[in-house]
Design an enzyme around this catalytic site. Structure first.
Site, PDB file in Angstrom:
ATOM      1  N   CYS A  25       0.956  -1.245  -0.018  1.00 23.70           N
ATOM      2  CA  CYS A  25      -0.064   0.043  -0.141  1.00 23.70           C
ATOM      3  C   CYS A  25       0.893   1.171  -0.128  1.00 23.70           C
ATOM      4  O   CYS A  25       0.633   2.322  -0.731  1.00 23.70           O
ATOM      5  CB  CYS A  25      -0.950  -0.041   1.243  1.00 23.70           C
ATOM      6  SG  CYS A  25      -2.294  -1.467   1.278  1.00 23.70           S
ATOM      7  N   ASP A 431      27.747   0.397  22.028  1.00 20.73           N
ATOM      8  CA  ASP A 431      28.175   1.842  22.825  1.00 20.73           C
ATOM      9  C   ASP A 431      29.002   1.371  24.163  1.00 20.73           C
ATOM     10  O   ASP A 431      29.165  -0.033  24.398  1.00 20.73           O
ATOM     11  CB  ASP A 431      26.700   2.194  22.928  1.00 20.73           C
ATOM     12  CG  ASP A 431      27.022   3.588  24.153  1.00 20.73           C
ATOM     13  OD1 ASP A 431      27.852   4.396  23.801  1.00 20.73           O
ATOM     14  OD2 ASP A 431      26.287   3.481  25.240  1.00 20.73           O
ATOM     15  N   ASP A 641      22.276   1.822  25.119  1.00 16.92           N
ATOM     16  CA  ASP A 641      21.154   2.132  25.969  1.00 16.92           C
ATOM     17  C   ASP A 641      20.703   3.515  26.203  1.00 16.92           C
ATOM     18  O   ASP A 641      19.983   3.610  27.277  1.00 16.92           O
ATOM     19  CB  ASP A 641      21.900   1.622  27.456  1.00 16.92           C
ATOM     20  CG  ASP A 641      22.946   2.534  27.568  1.00 16.92           C
ATOM     21  OD1 ASP A 641      23.646   3.050  27.064  1.00 16.92           O
ATOM     22  OD2 ASP A 641      23.030   2.795  29.000  1.00 16.92           O
ATOM     23  N   ASP A 645      22.001   6.875  21.540  1.00 14.93           N
ATOM     24  CA  ASP A 645      22.209   5.950  20.547  1.00 14.93           C
ATOM     25  C   ASP A 645      20.972   5.738  19.533  1.00 14.93           C
ATOM     26  O   ASP A 645      20.991   4.890  18.795  1.00 14.93           O
ATOM     27  CB  ASP A 645      22.612   4.763  21.423  1.00 14.93           C
ATOM     28  CG  ASP A 645      23.507   4.638  22.434  1.00 14.93           C
ATOM     29  OD1 ASP A 645      24.805   5.161  21.842  1.00 14.93           O
ATOM     30  OD2 ASP A 645      23.685   4.192  23.460  1.00 14.93           O
TER      31      ASP A 645
END
Length: 745
Positions: A25, A431, A641, A645
């Site tokens: 769609c 990280d 975390d 990030d």
């Protein structure tokens, strides 16, 4: 041509799009918008149900664009500058989700008697419901609750494509139509088998899948909501010498904004007056508050510490760093799962092929064999065995079982695309702060100025520092107090405690002033650092944060005497080394991307055996690095975390968040590690590999039944009863194969 372009200017419109049910769609809407003369680009975001269209003015206007969407079979609503795409779709999405749930419940209630009848027949019990009752139960499921498939299938036909909705509409209509023919034909008897249960059960199962898909799509907007909650709704602004509270929308570039201790900074700005510690962990990933003074830049969404700040506004609204992060997350979220793209491509070919085979069967038997009744039965048998139940169940059942297995192991998989993509990862980017490390500072070094200091002397220095820091919420103060708690120390009484913003703290212990602060404080007090200075520089080069402990001199007008140096570091998690080792065994490369300084990042990387390190990077730079890794290394996962990030998590092929991190990171990523354990990354990848294997097996079996069954049905070797049984058997085999994931170690 260039003169014409120069005489016209471009403009970008934002639309809310209603009625989209799948990526096909979204592609159809995109193509329809691009066909409008003067449109330069069109991007449709299925997750947010929005479209961004750029076109030449006055050649293109809003009416042309909304008409193009309307002709494609959808609805478009222009969003003004103050209207959020998220807020405009939330209430409608909620209502649609509720309607879809009721449709599933009603379809299940109406189909249950038909299913029980079919189950009884499988068990050898001849207890069929009266034909008229089967017809009454199946008709509302087919044409009322299943109307969405006819509607979506019709749009697919108009667009010249095939999709799962069209397959469902054709397959169930064939079963339903044959059943009606047999029910009302003159040759109908009580023993004649009808196929109403086939049509109803297929529609019910696919409606359930659509509802689950809608739930997953709604969850993608949680990341945007979490980001928006970081924006204060108002701020204190100086206007004509008076301090007034204004809504963020009323603040202009150049306005002076007042930020008190503990308040969240509302705008991107430079400091005019004041000094404070600012928590910018949401932007830089730095676990420690950063000292900010006159002339320094501060970012909207950051948390002010203990100082009073006067700011000169540099950017507000859509131009702020936080707004750019929101846009990065939005632009990366609307993606189609790779396996589903494969199924859509196959469906686009499968639908016309099945219809052609059914027509050839019909006319072949009617014209050449002269048996028109056999022609109808054999043609319908082709359509019944081609019913896409197994094809529709192949992917979702494997994903449901795979996510259940993952959940029991502490891996929450919220995004089916992430589960599909993780099997082929080549690189995992981590990280540092809060991901591979604990995310908060610990007291790593306490060194006395006295070379021959005993453990008792060091304990006395720790007690002095902890007593001074008692009650402070500063991360370094907490680290000192936690070190004292581990040794079960009883703190000393302290008087006249005073925090000096950007420097440290001073208080009176046992009638002597004690100072605990950074190098700036020691310089202001003219404290002689002596040989400890070189030691502190070495510690700082390794990524440690350094503080100094000094005591008031016994000699009048003399500088305070240095007692000790304290170094703070972010401890590496106990499972981080195992996490990197497990990935290496899987042939996956580990990369470290951190907003922290080079020394701190390199130290962690060296201890864990990571050879590729990127340090001091901002959120948009993290996203750029992930993009580069994808171009050179193949599929990339990002593990993080924090809010900083979020763009990298969104742009990565697979985003993996720690449950101990921010809500934004968890909402942006497709996978969340519930224990915050980096060693679970390898487990998530292994589960993905097994699940993807099951999906491929399921698709193989789904197609085998069609490849073998359709020719047999066309040649008259399979009547519709056997064709329906084969179709059901294909679904059972697919579900059973998926369930085998549960028992594999």
């Amino acid at each position: 041509m260039s003169e014409l372009l120069n005489s016209q200017s471009s403009h970008t419109w934002s639309f809310a799009i209603r009625g989209m049910t799948c990526a096909s769609c979204a592609n159809h809407v995109e193509k329809s918008l691009l066909k409008v003369p003067g449109v330069l680009s069109a991007e449709v975001n299925l997750a947010l149900e929005t479209a961004q269209v750029t076109g030449l003015t006055p050649q293109v206007d809003v009416k042309q664009l909304t008409s193009a969407v309307s002709l494609a079979g959808y609805q478009a609503h222009l969003l003004n500058s103050s209207e959020s795409a998220l807020s405009s779709s939330e209430s409608l999405a909620s209502n649609s989700h509720t309607r879809d749930l009721w449709a599933v419940i009603l379809a299940a209630i109406l189909s249950l008697p038909l299913f029980l009848m079919m189950l009884a027949q499988w068990l050898g019990m001849q207890h069929a419901l009266p034909g008229w009752l089967q017809w009454l139960l199946a008709t509302p499921v087919q044409f009322w609750l299943g109307a969405r498939f006819y509607n979506a299938g019709w749009h697919a036909l108009k667009a010249g494509t095939g999709n799962m909705d069209l397959l469902v509409a054709i397959g169930t209509s064939a079963a339903y139509g044959l059943s009606v023919y047999l029910l009302f034909s003159a040759t109908h008897t009580s023993s004649t088998h009808l196929y109403f249960e086939t049509a109803s059960i297929v529609i019910t199962l696919v409606l359930l899948g659509k509802w689950l898909e809608g739930r997953a799509k709604a969850q993608t907007t949680q990341a945007i909501r979490a980001l928006n909650t970081l924006r204060p709704s108002s701020a204190n602004v100086l206007r004509d010498g008076m301090e007034v509270q204004l809504a963020i929308a009323e603040i202009k570039v150049g306005d002076t904004v007042i930020v008190r201790p503990g308040e969240r900074i509302a705008v991107d700005a430079r400091i005019l007056q004041g000094e404070s510690q600012v928590d910018e962990s949401l932007i830089t990933g730095e676990s420690l508050p950063v000292t900010k003074k006159t002339g320094d830049w501060v970012t909207g969404g950051s948390m002010n510490g203990e100082g009073l700040l006067q700011l000169s506004t540099v950017a507000v609204g859509v131009e702020s760093v936080l707004a750019r992060i929101v846009r990065l997350v939005e632009s990366a979220q609307a993606k189609k799962a790779p396996i589903q793209r494969l199924v859509d491509k196959v469906s686009a070919v499968f639908v016309p092929v099945v219809i052609v085979i059914a027509m050839i069967t019909f006319f072949g038997w009617g014209v050449f064999a002269g048996d028109w009744q056999a022609a109808i039965l054999n043609a319908v048998a082709v359509l019944v065995i081609a019913c896409p139940c197994a094809l529709g169940l192949a992917t979702p059942t494997a994903i449901m079982v795979g996510t259940g297995v993952a959940a029991r192991r502490g891996v929450l998989i919220k995004d089916a695309e992430a589960l599909e993509l993780a099997h082929a990862l080549k690189t995992v980017a981590f990280d540092k702060t809060g991901t591979l490390t604990e995310g908060h500072p610990d007291l790593a070094v306490l060194a006395s100025i006295m070379a021959d200091a005993s453990p008792q002397d060091l304990d006395e220095l720790l007690l002095l520092a902890a007593s001074l820091q008692a009650g402070s919420e500063h991360p370094l103060a907490k680290a000192v107090c936690q070190a004292a708690e581990k040794k079960q120390m009883t703190l000393k009484a302290v008087q006249d405690v005073k925090a000096i913003p950007g420097q440290g703290v001073v208080g009176v212990v046992e009638a002597k002033k004690i100072y605990l602060g950074n190098t700036r404080m020691m310089s202001a007090l003219r404290v002689n650092l002596g040989k400890m200075k070189s030691q502190s520089e070495a510690l700082q080069a390794e990524g440690y944060s350094v503080s100094w402990l000094a005591r008031e001199s016994t000699m009048p007008n003399f500088a305070p005497k240095l007692l000790a140096v304290l170094a703070f570091g972010d401890a590496i998690k106990s499972t981080s080394a195992q996490a990197i080792s497990n990935l290496t065994k899987l042939g996956i490369k580990a990369v470290l991307i951190s907003g922290d300084n080079q020394g701190s990042a390199s130290k962690v990387a060296n201890q864990l055996g990571i050879t590729e390190v990127y340090a001091q990077v901002l959120p948009d730079e993290k996203a750029s690095i992930i993009h580069q890794l994808k171009q050179h290394n193949g599929r990339v996962a990002m593990v993080g975390d924090g809010l900083n990030d979020a763009p990298a998590l969104a742009i990565a092929d697979v985003g993996i968040a720690m449950s101990s991190g921010t809500d934004v990171a968890m909402h942006t990523s497709g996978i969340t590690l519930m224990r915050g354990d980096p060693a679970l990354v390898a487990e998530a990848i292994e589960i993905s590999q097994r699940t993807y294997q099951k999906i491929r097996q399921n698709l193989f079996w789904a197609f085998v039944y069609n490849v073998v069954g359709i020719p047999l049905a066309a040649m008259g070797f399979l009547n519709p009863v056997v064709a329906g049984a084969a179709m059901a058997l294909s679904s059972v085999s697919v579900v059973t194969n998926s369930l085998l994931l549960k028992w594999r170690k």
